[in-house]
Design a protein around this motif. Structure first.
Motif, PDB file in Angstrom:
ATOM      1  N   PHE A  86       0.865  -1.177   0.000  1.00  0.00           N
ATOM      2  CA  PHE A  86       0.000   0.000   0.000  1.00  0.00           C
ATOM      3  C   PHE A  86       0.901   1.225   0.000  1.00  0.00           C
ATOM      4  CE2 PHE A  86      -2.956   3.021   2.237  1.00  0.00           C
ATOM      5  CZ  PHE A  86      -3.929   3.032   1.257  1.00  0.00           C
ATOM      6  N   GLU A  87       1.398   1.564  -1.187  1.00  0.00           N
ATOM      7  CA  GLU A  87       2.364   2.651  -1.276  1.00  0.00           C
ATOM      8  C   GLU A  87       2.331   3.262  -2.666  1.00  0.00           C
ATOM      9  OE1 GLU A  87       6.075   0.699  -0.589  1.00  0.00           O
ATOM     10  OE2 GLU A  87       6.277   0.019  -2.666  1.00  0.00           O
ATOM     11  N   VAL A  88       2.911   4.445  -2.761  1.00  0.00           N
ATOM     12  CA  VAL A  88       3.088   5.103  -4.054  1.00  0.00           C
ATOM     13  C   VAL A  88       4.463   4.706  -4.580  1.00  0.00           C
ATOM     14  CG1 VAL A  88       3.266   7.310  -5.252  1.00  0.00           C
ATOM     15  CG2 VAL A  88       1.623   7.030  -3.391  1.00  0.00           C
ATOM     16  N   PRO A  89       4.531   4.141  -5.791  1.00  0.00           N
ATOM     17  CA  PRO A  89       5.842   3.748  -6.311  1.00  0.00           C
ATOM     18  C   PRO A  89       6.732   4.969  -6.516  1.00  0.00           C
ATOM     19  CG  PRO A  89       4.175   3.616  -8.025  1.00  0.00           C
ATOM     20  CD  PRO A  89       3.447   3.868  -6.735  1.00  0.00           C
ATOM     21  N   SER A  90       8.021   4.742  -6.551  1.00  0.00           N
ATOM     22  CA  SER A  90       8.969   5.834  -6.739  1.00  0.00           C
ATOM     23  C   SER A  90       9.945   5.476  -7.840  1.00  0.00           C
ATOM     24  CB  SER A  90       9.728   6.117  -5.434  1.00  0.00           C
ATOM     25  OG  SER A  90      10.421   4.950  -5.004  1.00  0.00           O
ATOM     26  N   GLY A  91      10.703   6.468  -8.294  1.00  0.00           N
ATOM     27  CA  GLY A  91      11.698   6.232  -9.326  1.00  0.00           C
ATOM     28  C   GLY A  91      11.070   5.824 -10.640  1.00  0.00           C
ATOM     29  N   PRO A  92      11.784   4.988 -11.405  1.00  0.00           N
ATOM     30  CA  PRO A  92      11.269   4.556 -12.721  1.00  0.00           C
ATOM     31  C   PRO A  92       9.932   3.827 -12.625  1.00  0.00           C
ATOM     32  CG  PRO A  92      13.599   4.024 -12.496  1.00  0.00           C
ATOM     33  CD  PRO A  92      13.133   4.463 -11.146  1.00  0.00           C
ATOM     34  N   ALA A  93       9.695   3.158 -11.486  1.00  0.00           N
ATOM     35  CA  ALA A  93       8.447   2.398 -11.331  1.00  0.00           C
ATOM     36  C   ALA A  93       7.229   3.317 -11.346  1.00  0.00           C
ATOM     37  CB  ALA A  93       8.472   1.591 -10.040  1.00  0.00           C
ATOM     38  N   LEU A  94       7.408   4.568 -10.928  1.00  0.00           N
ATOM     39  CA  LEU A  94       6.263   5.486 -10.880  1.00  0.00           C
ATOM     40  C   LEU A  94       5.682   5.695 -12.277  1.00  0.00           C
ATOM     41  CD1 LEU A  94       4.389   7.468  -9.461  1.00  0.00           C
ATOM     42  CD2 LEU A  94       6.146   9.229  -9.720  1.00  0.00           C
ATOM     43  N   GLY A  95       6.543   5.943 -13.259  1.00  0.00           N
ATOM     44  CA  GLY A  95       6.057   6.172 -14.612  1.00  0.00           C
ATOM     45  C   GLY A  95       5.315   4.972 -15.173  1.00  0.00           C
ATOM     46  N   GLU A  96       5.859   3.771 -14.922  1.00  0.00           N
ATOM     47  CA  GLU A  96       5.221   2.556 -15.420  1.00  0.00           C
ATOM     48  C   GLU A  96       3.860   2.340 -14.768  1.00  0.00           C
ATOM     49  OE1 GLU A  96       7.944  -0.570 -14.682  1.00  0.00           O
ATOM     50  OE2 GLU A  96       9.574   0.342 -15.838  1.00  0.00           O
ATOM     51  N   ARG A  97       3.815   2.514 -13.452  1.00  0.00           N
ATOM     52  CA  ARG A  97       2.566   2.290 -12.740  1.00  0.00           C
ATOM     53  C   ARG A  97       1.552   3.382 -13.039  1.00  0.00           C
ATOM     54  NH1 ARG A  97       3.141  -0.244  -7.861  1.00  0.00           N
ATOM     55  NH2 ARG A  97       0.947   0.274  -7.520  1.00  0.00           N
ATOM     56  N   LEU A  98       2.032   4.616 -13.217  1.00  0.00           N
ATOM     57  CA  LEU A  98       1.120   5.722 -13.520  1.00  0.00           C
ATOM     58  C   LEU A  98       0.434   5.484 -14.859  1.00  0.00           C
ATOM     59  CD1 LEU A  98      -0.064   8.448 -12.751  1.00  0.00           C
ATOM     60  CD2 LEU A  98       1.915   9.543 -13.819  1.00  0.00           C
ATOM     61  N   ALA A  99       1.152   4.897 -15.807  1.00  0.00           N
ATOM     62  CA  ALA A  99       0.549   4.591 -17.110  1.00  0.00           C
ATOM     63  C   ALA A  99      -0.641   3.663 -16.941  1.00  0.00           C
ATOM     64  CB  ALA A  99       1.594   3.967 -18.030  1.00  0.00           C
ATOM     65  N   SER A 100      -0.537   2.704 -16.024  1.00  0.00           N
ATOM     66  CA  SER A 100      -1.650   1.785 -15.763  1.00  0.00           C
ATOM     67  C   SER A 100      -2.829   2.527 -15.149  1.00  0.00           C
ATOM     68  CB  SER A 100      -1.196   0.660 -14.833  1.00  0.00           C
ATOM     69  OG  SER A 100      -2.262  -0.195 -14.494  1.00  0.00           O
ATOM     70  N   VAL A 101      -2.555   3.450 -14.240  1.00  0.00           N
ATOM     71  CA  VAL A 101      -3.614   4.234 -13.599  1.00  0.00           C
ATOM     72  C   VAL A 101      -4.359   5.077 -14.643  1.00  0.00           C
ATOM     73  CG1 VAL A 101      -4.069   6.130 -11.991  1.00  0.00           C
ATOM     74  CG2 VAL A 101      -2.459   4.318 -11.358  1.00  0.00           C
ATOM     75  N   LEU A 102      -3.606   5.782 -15.473  1.00  0.00           N
ATOM     76  CA  LEU A 102      -4.230   6.654 -16.469  1.00  0.00           C
ATOM     77  C   LEU A 102      -5.011   5.846 -17.497  1.00  0.00           C
ATOM     78  CD1 LEU A 102      -1.372   9.255 -17.062  1.00  0.00           C
ATOM     79  CD2 LEU A 102      -3.293   9.382 -15.478  1.00  0.00           C
ATOM     80  N   GLU A 103      -4.499   4.667 -17.827  1.00  0.00           N
ATOM     81  CA  GLU A 103      -5.211   3.814 -18.781  1.00  0.00           C
ATOM     82  C   GLU A 103      -6.585   3.426 -18.249  1.00  0.00           C
ATOM     83  OE1 GLU A 103      -4.549  -0.413 -21.167  1.00  0.00           O
ATOM     84  OE2 GLU A 103      -3.837  -0.208 -19.108  1.00  0.00           O
ATOM     85  N   VAL A 104      -6.655   3.108 -16.965  1.00  0.00           N
ATOM     86  CA  VAL A 104      -7.935   2.714 -16.369  1.00  0.00           C
ATOM     87  C   VAL A 104      -8.939   3.870 -16.446  1.00  0.00           C
ATOM     88  CG1 VAL A 104      -9.081   2.141 -14.193  1.00  0.00           C
ATOM     89  CG2 VAL A 104      -7.006   0.926 -14.871  1.00  0.00           C
ATOM     90  N   VAL A 105      -8.505   5.062 -16.070  1.00  0.00           N
ATOM     91  CA  VAL A 105      -9.403   6.223 -16.111  1.00  0.00           C
ATOM     92  C   VAL A 105      -9.857   6.494 -17.549  1.00  0.00           C
ATOM     93  CG1 VAL A 105      -9.612   8.695 -15.611  1.00  0.00           C
ATOM     94  CG2 VAL A 105      -8.330   7.208 -14.054  1.00  0.00           C
ATOM     95  N   TYR A 106      -8.922   6.381 -18.477  1.00  0.00           N
ATOM     96  CA  TYR A 106      -9.233   6.608 -19.893  1.00  0.00           C
ATOM     97  C   TYR A 106     -10.227   5.571 -20.411  1.00  0.00           C
ATOM     98  CZ  TYR A 106      -8.115   7.691 -24.823  1.00  0.00           C
ATOM     99  OH  TYR A 106      -8.173   8.069 -26.146  1.00  0.00           O
ATOM    100  N   LEU A 107     -10.048   4.319 -20.025  1.00  0.00           N
ATOM    101  CA  LEU A 107     -10.972   3.258 -20.444  1.00  0.00           C
ATOM    102  C   LEU A 107     -12.377   3.507 -19.905  1.00  0.00           C
ATOM    103  CD1 LEU A 107      -8.742   0.090 -19.959  1.00  0.00           C
ATOM    104  CD2 LEU A 107      -9.656   0.929 -22.123  1.00  0.00           C
ATOM    105  N   ILE A 108     -12.467   3.927 -18.656  1.00  0.00           N
ATOM    106  CA  ILE A 108     -13.773   4.210 -18.054  1.00  0.00           C
ATOM    107  C   ILE A 108     -14.462   5.333 -18.832  1.00  0.00           C
ATOM    108  CG2 ILE A 108     -14.939   5.102 -15.997  1.00  0.00           C
ATOM    109  CD1 ILE A 108     -12.724   3.695 -14.348  1.00  0.00           C
ATOM    110  N   PHE A 109     -13.706   6.390 -19.124  1.00  0.00           N
ATOM    111  CA  PHE A 109     -14.298   7.514 -19.845  1.00  0.00           C
ATOM    112  C   PHE A 109     -14.755   7.089 -21.235  1.00  0.00           C
ATOM    113  CE2 PHE A 109     -14.272  11.148 -22.668  1.00  0.00           C
ATOM    114  CZ  PHE A 109     -14.981  12.084 -21.934  1.00  0.00           C
ATOM    115  N   ASN A 110     -13.909   6.361 -21.943  1.00  0.00           N
ATOM    116  CA  ASN A 110     -14.246   5.975 -23.311  1.00  0.00           C
ATOM    117  C   ASN A 110     -15.487   5.107 -23.376  1.00  0.00           C
ATOM    118  OD1 ASN A 110     -12.306   7.420 -24.627  1.00  0.00           O
ATOM    119  ND2 ASN A 110     -10.872   5.732 -24.860  1.00  0.00           N
ATOM    120  N   GLU A 111     -15.660   4.239 -22.383  1.00  0.00           N
ATOM    121  CA  GLU A 111     -16.853   3.394 -22.388  1.00  0.00           C
ATOM    122  C   GLU A 111     -18.099   4.247 -22.169  1.00  0.00           C
ATOM    123  OE1 GLU A 111     -19.251   0.262 -22.941  1.00  0.00           O
ATOM    124  OE2 GLU A 111     -17.093   0.331 -23.317  1.00  0.00           O
TER     125      GLU A 111
END
Length: 426
Positions: A182-207
């Motif tokens: 239960f944490e916010v990723p840091s370093g390079p992992a943040l960018g990778e994980r953030l992409a997953s977060v934004l994808e989910v929000v984008y998918l919800i909106f598109n539907e």
């Protein structure tokens, strides 16, 4: 002010209040409880227990002055009771050293706003963790961060309630099995994980914006949920350019909602732009400026969401379809194809090129995609070809393309629109 209710209209008013409070407070509630218990499933159960208590007590005793704090206090007390009864939790709590924290905090007032924000951000990254399948991430995010019930999620995606419930249960089990922190990723992992977060929000909106199946052309509630999540993320991650880019995109796309739907779907070129929401457009422009500023501060070019927002901004700036700067739109799609290459981006570029350089140029790009077979079964490819063919006065071919698109779509409103366009090409 405390409001009491016994039955009838007063009771219904309290029930609506409980529902509204739950939608607003449940993400913060679950996030705070997850930090305390280190168990997402337990945190949600405790939050649900607090909701049940509210439904039982508020109609009788009145709505408290601070409903969110009441829910958190109730949930904490139930957590302490459960921990004391359950040896497993008692051992876990002993190891984590949280019992005193929970017990002492049970009767506290509102939590530190920064702590709440941190907990919310952690919950976002847990719910959207790439260890989960895409459908599970969407369902869990809507459940935990959108405050939607299983039935509401099922209806939004035209899926069985049991299926959605299973996805959520399996998602929680997967998170527990994989020991996702239960944490916010840091370093390079943040960018990778953030992409997953934004994808989910984008998918919800598109539907919500273009429903893949069913009778409705749009499902505005999903668009609203996605936009709210994007705004929350913008506040939680103010230095991330793509967070602002996505928010800008959703603000600008949402601005067209009222003009986009009616008795029948209304395409962009036919929309009454006076009905576009100017407040959302201004918010979109502001978010896009923040995205550009954040990217400039990092010395990086605009990301895919910011580029899509810039395209939407071109449409928002045009008072009429004829005033649209299609040459800029085409250039932006070309840049997008380099940053996030995909056949769908190329199809959109074909539309823009068809408007900027003429339908023959756009059709050449669309035909190349058709020949490559990379969009086989995707209804918008023949729909785009139909439009370009109609503009070239190749009416029989246009009719065939629109008919093919109608056969491929699973959305009934869109099928009606495509069949009408096929008939107009006869």
């Amino acid at each position: 002010m405390t409001v009491t209710a016994g039955s009838g209209p007063e009771r219904r008013a309290v029930d609506r209040t409980v529902d509204a409070v739950w939608r607003i407070e449940s993400p913060r509630l679950i996030a705070g409880l997850t930090r305390m218990t280190h168990d997402l499933a337990v945190a949600e159960e405790l939050a649900q227990d607090a909701l049940v208590a509210a439904l039982e007590q508020w109609p009788r005793e009145g709505v408290p002055r601070n409903p969110g704090a009441w829910l958190m206090t109730t949930a904490k007390r139930r957590a302490v009771d459960q921990i004391r009864r359950d040896r497993t939790f008692a051992r876990k709590l002993e190891l984590l050293g949280h019992e005193l924290e929970i017990a002492q905090g049970a009767d506290e007032g509102p939590a530190d706003p920064e702590e709440i924000q941190d907990d919310l951000l952690r919950l976002v990254f847990v719910a959207c963790h790439p260890v989960l399948a895409r459908e599970a991430r969407v369902a869990l995010t809507l459940r935990l961060l959108g405050g939607l019930t299983t039935d509401e999620i099922a209806r939004a995606f035209l899926t069985g309630e049991a299926t959605v419930a299973q996805r959520i249960v399996r998602a929680k089990r997967t998170l527990a099995r994989e020991q996702v922190p239960f944490e916010v990723p840091s370093g390079p992992a943040l960018g990778e994980r953030l992409a997953s977060v934004l994808e989910v929000v984008y998918l919800i909106f598109n539907e919500g914006y273009a429903a893949t199946a069913g009778d409705d052309w749009m499902r505005p509630a999903l668009c609203e949920d996605a936009l709210r999540l994007a705004r929350v993320l913008s506040g939680l991650l103010p230095r991330e350019p793509e967070v602002h880019g996505l928010t800008a995109l959703l603000e600008l796309q949402s601005s067209r909602a009222a003009a986009r739907s009616g008795p029948d779907p209304v395409l962009l070129a036919d929309q009454d732009r006076a009905r576009w929401d100017r407040l959302l457009i201004r918010r979109g422009f502001a978010a896009l400026a923040r995205a550009d500023a954040a990217a400039a501060a990092r010395g990086t070019p605009p990301g895919p969401y910011a580029l899509q927002a810039a395209i939407a901004a071109c449409h928002a700036r045009a008072a009429t379809p004829g005033e649209t700067d299609w040459a800029t739109v085409a250039r932006l799609y070309e840049a997008l194809s380099l940053r996030a290459p995909s056949p769908v981006v190329e199809l959109n570029r074909a539309v823009a090129v068809g408007m900027a350089d003429g339908p023959a140029a756009g059709l050449a790009l669309a035909d190349a995609l058709a020949a490559a077979g990379c969009l086989a079964g995707y209804h918008l490819l023949p729909a785009v070809r139909g439009d370009l063919l109609a503009r070239l006065d190749r009416r029989a071919e246009a009719r065939a393309a629109f008919t093919e698109a109608a056969d491929l779509t699973r959305n009934n409103a869109e099928r009606t629109l495509l069949l009408r366009r096929a008939a107009e090409s006869a």
